[in-house]
Design a protein around this motif. Structure first.
Motif, PDB file in Angstrom:
ATOM      1  N   LEU A  60       0.835  -1.209   0.000  1.00 50.91           N
ATOM      2  CA  LEU A  60       0.000   0.000   0.000  1.00 50.91           C
ATOM      3  C   LEU A  60       0.868   1.258   0.000  1.00 50.91           C
ATOM      4  O   LEU A  60       0.578   2.216  -0.725  1.00 50.91           O
ATOM      5  CB  LEU A  60      -0.945   0.005   1.208  1.00 50.91           C
ATOM      6  CG  LEU A  60      -2.024  -1.076   1.233  1.00 50.91           C
ATOM      7  CD1 LEU A  60      -2.810  -1.007   2.537  1.00 50.91           C
ATOM      8  CD2 LEU A  60      -2.957  -0.970   0.030  1.00 50.91           C
ATOM      9  N   ARG A  64       1.031   4.178  -2.834  1.00 55.32           N
ATOM     10  CA  ARG A  64       0.715   5.558  -2.432  1.00 55.32           C
ATOM     11  C   ARG A  64       1.834   6.517  -2.807  1.00 55.32           C
ATOM     12  O   ARG A  64       1.598   7.603  -3.321  1.00 55.32           O
ATOM     13  CB  ARG A  64       0.436   5.611  -0.932  1.00 55.32           C
ATOM     14  CG  ARG A  64       0.123   7.002  -0.401  1.00 55.32           C
ATOM     15  CD  ARG A  64      -1.139   7.561  -1.049  1.00 55.32           C
ATOM     16  NE  ARG A  64      -1.535   8.804  -0.462  1.00 55.32           N
ATOM     17  CZ  ARG A  64      -1.217  10.011  -0.962  1.00 55.32           C
ATOM     18  NH1 ARG A  64      -0.468  10.109  -2.050  1.00 55.32           N
ATOM     19  NH2 ARG A  64      -1.632  11.103  -0.363  1.00 55.32           N
ATOM     20  N   VAL A 101      -7.099  -2.606  -2.811  1.00 58.75           N
ATOM     21  CA  VAL A 101      -6.502  -2.445  -4.133  1.00 58.75           C
ATOM     22  C   VAL A 101      -7.425  -3.078  -5.170  1.00 58.75           C
ATOM     23  O   VAL A 101      -8.304  -3.872  -4.838  1.00 58.75           O
ATOM     24  CB  VAL A 101      -5.084  -3.087  -4.253  1.00 58.75           C
ATOM     25  CG1 VAL A 101      -4.112  -2.493  -3.255  1.00 58.75           C
ATOM     26  CG2 VAL A 101      -5.136  -4.599  -4.153  1.00 58.75           C
ATOM     27  N   LEU A 117      -4.580   1.591  -6.018  1.00 60.14           N
ATOM     28  CA  LEU A 117      -5.226   1.787  -4.713  1.00 60.14           C
ATOM     29  C   LEU A 117      -6.691   2.133  -4.913  1.00 60.14           C
ATOM     30  O   LEU A 117      -7.031   2.943  -5.780  1.00 60.14           O
ATOM     31  CB  LEU A 117      -4.579   2.956  -3.970  1.00 60.14           C
ATOM     32  CG  LEU A 117      -3.274   2.755  -3.230  1.00 60.14           C
ATOM     33  CD1 LEU A 117      -2.812   4.071  -2.618  1.00 60.14           C
ATOM     34  CD2 LEU A 117      -3.409   1.700  -2.164  1.00 60.14           C
ATOM     35  N   ARG A 122      -6.356   4.032  -0.138  1.00 58.59           N
ATOM     36  CA  ARG A 122      -5.618   5.286   0.026  1.00 58.59           C
ATOM     37  C   ARG A 122      -5.885   5.898   1.397  1.00 58.59           C
ATOM     38  O   ARG A 122      -4.960   6.363   2.073  1.00 58.59           O
ATOM     39  CB  ARG A 122      -5.997   6.275  -1.077  1.00 58.59           C
ATOM     40  CG  ARG A 122      -5.218   7.561  -0.970  1.00 58.59           C
ATOM     41  CD  ARG A 122      -5.489   8.496  -2.110  1.00 58.59           C
ATOM     42  NE  ARG A 122      -4.830   9.762  -1.856  1.00 58.59           N
ATOM     43  CZ  ARG A 122      -5.134  10.878  -2.459  1.00 58.59           C
ATOM     44  NH1 ARG A 122      -6.053  10.896  -3.405  1.00 58.59           N
ATOM     45  NH2 ARG A 122      -4.500  11.986  -2.168  1.00 58.59           N
TER      46      ARG A 122
END
Length: 165
Positions: A60, A64, A101, A117, A122
């Motif tokens: 993640l 990001r 995701v 994402l 997010r």
């Protein structure tokens, strides 16, 4: 007042048992090993607060920091997280099942795959990353800013010398 720790004790024992061997590297390597174990436990505990494992957090965070539109090919994810594509696939399965995701075809190449994402992913990584940084600041609190900079520089030099930069 000098503080003695477990590594000092181990070195003392080896010096007694094998006095001809220089055990001075243990002062660094032994402490780094113990510190790495402790830090990993502390970091994983922080990820768990958000329902994430270390690997899921890493995926993640990688998506990001890739920037808008927060998408990468699975191979790029594997390269940025330093794991195999098989390990990435397992992590993505868990993250996709959790709605964090999505996977689909690449706009650039209909045959290629892309991972992105979701809004929920997010939001979660933004919140978890802020907590992660607070945790890292807490863990570094015993060191002065100058010590942190010096340690970071030394570790960078060492990693570079070992071909791991």
């Amino acid at each position: 007042m000098e503080h003695h720790d477990r590594v000092d004790h181990i070195q003392q024992q080896w010096r007694r048992e094998r006095p001809a061997i220089d055990v001075s590297p243990q002062a660094v390597i032994g402490r780094l090993h113990r510190l790495a174990d402790h830090l990993r436990e502390e970091l994983i505990a922080g990820y768990r607060q958000y329902g994430l494992g270390e690997g899921e957090f890493d995926v993640l965070a990688t998506l990001r920091r890739a920037g808008d539109p927060y998408q990468l090919a699975p191979g790029e994810l594997a390269a940025h997280t330093m794991v195999t594509t098989g390990a990435i696939s397992k992590r993505l399965d868990r993250l996709e099942a959790a709605g964090l995701v999505w996977r689909g075809a690449s706009d650039r190449d209909g045959r290629g795959r892309i991972v992105g994402l979701t809004d929920a992913g997010r939001t979660l990584i933004d919140t978890a990353f802020e907590a992660h940084m607070r945790n890292e600041h807490r863990l570094l609190a015993p060191l002065t800013p100058a010590q942190r900079t010096q340690l970071a520089d030394l570790l960078k030099q060492w990693l570079h010398a070992l071909g791991r930069s």
